[in-house]
Write a protein that holds these residues in place. Structure first.
Motif, mmCIF file in Angstrom:
data_model
loop_
_atom_site.group_PDB
_atom_site.id
_atom_site.type_symbol
_atom_site.label_atom_id
_atom_site.label_comp_id
_atom_site.label_asym_id
_atom_site.label_seq_id
_atom_site.Cartn_x
_atom_site.Cartn_y
_atom_site.Cartn_z
ATOM 1 N N SER A 141 5.790 6.910 4.587
ATOM 2 C CA SER A 141 4.471 7.190 4.696
ATOM 3 C C SER A 141 3.370 7.834 3.515
ATOM 4 O O SER A 141 4.222 7.793 2.387
ATOM 5 C CB SER A 141 4.408 8.879 5.639
ATOM 6 O OG SER A 141 5.033 9.653 4.812
ATOM 7 N N PRO A 142 2.239 7.892 3.780
ATOM 8 C CA PRO A 142 1.563 8.176 2.501
ATOM 9 C C PRO A 142 1.815 9.376 1.785
ATOM 10 O O PRO A 142 1.385 9.697 0.729
ATOM 11 C CB PRO A 142 -0.140 8.177 3.141
ATOM 12 C CG PRO A 142 0.006 7.534 4.384
ATOM 13 C CD PRO A 142 1.483 7.747 5.027
ATOM 14 N N VAL A 143 2.319 10.321 2.456
ATOM 15 C CA VAL A 143 2.720 11.717 1.771
ATOM 16 C C VAL A 143 4.099 11.866 1.871
ATOM 17 O O VAL A 143 4.391 12.916 1.538
ATOM 18 C CB VAL A 143 2.007 12.835 2.815
ATOM 19 C CG1 VAL A 143 0.363 12.697 2.983
ATOM 20 C CG2 VAL A 143 2.619 12.685 4.313
ATOM 21 N N ARG A 151 -7.515 5.512 -1.992
ATOM 22 C CA ARG A 151 -9.064 5.240 -1.455
ATOM 23 C C ARG A 151 -8.740 5.092 0.077
ATOM 24 O O ARG A 151 -10.022 5.560 0.868
ATOM 25 C CB ARG A 151 -9.611 4.257 -2.155
ATOM 26 C CG ARG A 151 -11.298 4.192 -2.010
ATOM 27 C CD ARG A 151 -11.948 3.411 -2.838
ATOM 28 N NE ARG A 151 -11.435 1.886 -2.699
ATOM 29 C CZ ARG A 151 -10.956 1.230 -3.603
ATOM 30 N NH1 ARG A 151 -10.333 1.872 -5.050
ATOM 31 N NH2 ARG A 151 -10.347 -0.032 -3.585
ATOM 32 N N GLU A 152 -8.002 4.499 0.690
ATOM 33 C CA GLU A 152 -8.041 4.122 2.062
ATOM 34 C C GLU A 152 -7.309 5.220 2.791
ATOM 35 O O GLU A 152 -7.478 5.311 4.162
ATOM 36 C CB GLU A 152 -7.132 2.827 2.302
ATOM 37 C CG GLU A 152 -7.934 1.541 1.637
ATOM 38 C CD GLU A 152 -7.443 0.438 1.686
ATOM 39 O OE1 GLU A 152 -5.981 0.343 2.196
ATOM 40 O OE2 GLU A 152 -7.782 -0.599 1.367
ATOM 41 N N ASP A 196 -4.774 13.602 3.758
ATOM 42 C CA ASP A 196 -3.657 13.120 3.302
ATOM 43 C C ASP A 196 -4.026 12.882 1.688
ATOM 44 O O ASP A 196 -2.948 12.850 0.835
ATOM 45 C CB ASP A 196 -3.350 11.610 3.963
ATOM 46 C CG ASP A 196 -2.780 11.894 5.021
ATOM 47 O OD1 ASP A 196 -2.166 13.018 5.217
ATOM 48 O OD2 ASP A 196 -2.569 10.946 5.903
ATOM 49 N N ARG A 197 -5.243 12.357 1.254
ATOM 50 C CA ARG A 197 -5.305 12.007 -0.115
ATOM 51 C C ARG A 197 -5.421 13.297 -1.006
ATOM 52 O O ARG A 197 -4.622 13.390 -1.967
ATOM 53 C CB ARG A 197 -6.857 11.429 -0.196
ATOM 54 C CG ARG A 197 -6.971 10.818 -1.738
ATOM 55 C CD ARG A 197 -8.355 10.626 -1.604
ATOM 56 N NE ARG A 197 -8.938 9.555 -0.891
ATOM 57 C CZ ARG A 197 -9.868 9.617 -0.067
ATOM 58 N NH1 ARG A 197 -10.165 10.928 0.183
ATOM 59 N NH2 ARG A 197 -9.902 8.833 0.734
ATOM 60 N N ALA A 236 0.760 -1.118 0.051
ATOM 61 C CA ALA A 236 -0.152 0.057 0.083
ATOM 62 C C ALA A 236 0.823 1.374 0.019
ATOM 63 O O ALA A 236 0.313 2.347 -0.025
ATOM 64 C CB ALA A 236 -1.215 0.014 1.131
ATOM 65 N N SER A 237 2.099 1.143 0.150
ATOM 66 C CA SER A 237 3.118 2.352 -0.031
ATOM 67 C C SER A 237 4.366 1.694 -0.353
ATOM 68 O O SER A 237 4.894 0.701 -0.338
ATOM 69 C CB SER A 237 3.160 3.141 1.359
ATOM 70 O OG SER A 237 3.666 2.239 2.319
ATOM 71 N N PRO A 238 5.164 2.778 -0.618
ATOM 72 C CA PRO A 238 6.640 2.231 -0.979
ATOM 73 C C PRO A 238 7.460 1.689 0.337
ATOM 74 O O PRO A 238 7.156 2.218 1.256
ATOM 75 C CB PRO A 238 7.398 3.655 -1.350
ATOM 76 C CG PRO A 238 6.498 4.534 -1.686
ATOM 77 C CD PRO A 238 5.029 4.352 -0.833
#
Length: 245
Positions: free
Chosen positions: A132-134, A156-157, A162-163, A106-108
């Motif tokens: 982290s997502p960002v 989507r999650e 953050d999105r 779900a992320s790098p």
């Protein structure tokens, strides 16, 4: 095993990483949104298949089959075979830590790190760390791999803030060809894509403090980073030129 069961197994396996090395059945149920009885059945089926291991403290950890497959999969990634030497040269030239990340569930995930030699103090990250997502390198994948199902699902999650932040940075990344970021702690990152014959293979970044790296200007560090990414991409068979500026 039907498609729903495969999806649920994937959700369970994605729970594990540097951020979470073990999980109880209750924690797993809460995290993936299944009832506890169903989750318990899945966990124990995976234990019976040697995919997970149940420890004495009743927590589940990756088992021998999962470790074997994971090690093989990482070892087969061509980018890891060819990137080390160019990354060593990049770290020496810039005197900044070079970081290569691959897309995980779900992320790098940090796959390889080369630190500059002969420096007493360096900023670094550990191999296996989930970003982290960002993070700047996350923006590389969300920008250049936006249509991939796992990337779409990861976006989507996220929570709305953050999105929106990630989508904005991803658009800028595609436009300029690289990602730049300074964290609240003063950590500066420049990241660029690495390509193979199939598309985006990895993200390559320079990581240090903002006192050392000015991410607001197209300086020699960005030029060196882009050259290195292009070198690795060519070694992987890609003919796509680096995009910076």
């Amino acid at each position: 095993m039907d498609i729903q069961a495969v999806d649920r197994v994937g959700m369970i396996l994605a729970l594990f990483g540097p951020h979470r090395e073990s999980v109880t059945s209750t924690e797993a149920a809460d995290l993936i949104g299944l009832n506890r009885t169903t989750t318990y059945r899945y966990l124990n089926s995976l234990v019976n298949a040697n995919v997970l291991t149940l420890r004495e403290d009743r927590t589940y950890v990756p088992g021998p089959t999962l470790v074997q497959v994971g090690t093989y999969a990482v070892g087969r990634r061509d980018v890891l075979k060819v990137a080390a030497e160019p990354m060593q040269a990049l770290a020496r030239e810039t005197e900044i830590t070079a970081v290569l990340s691959l897309w995980g569930a779900a992320s790098p995930v940090v796959a390889h790190v080369e630190e500059p030699p002969r420096l007493e103090v360096v900023v670094s990250v550990r191999v296996g760390m989930q970003l982290s997502p960002v993070a700047a390198q996350t923006g590389i994948f969300h920008g250049f791999m936006a249509g991939a199902p796992s990337v779409v699902r990861a976006a989507r999650e996220m929570d709305d803030a953050d999105r929106e932040r990630l989508q904005s940075s991803a658009h800028a990344t595609v436009r300029q060809g690289y990602a730049a970021q300074v964290s609240s702690r003063g950590i500066a990152v420049l990241a660029v894509p690495v390509w193979d014959t199939h598309g985006l293979a990895a993200s390559l970044a320079l990581l240090t403090t903002r006192d050392v790296l000015d991410v607001e200007t197209d300086g020699p560090e960005l030029a060196a980073l882009s050259r290195t990414a292009e070198t690795i991409s060519r070694m992987l068979g890609s003919t796509r030129p680096a995009m910076t500026g």
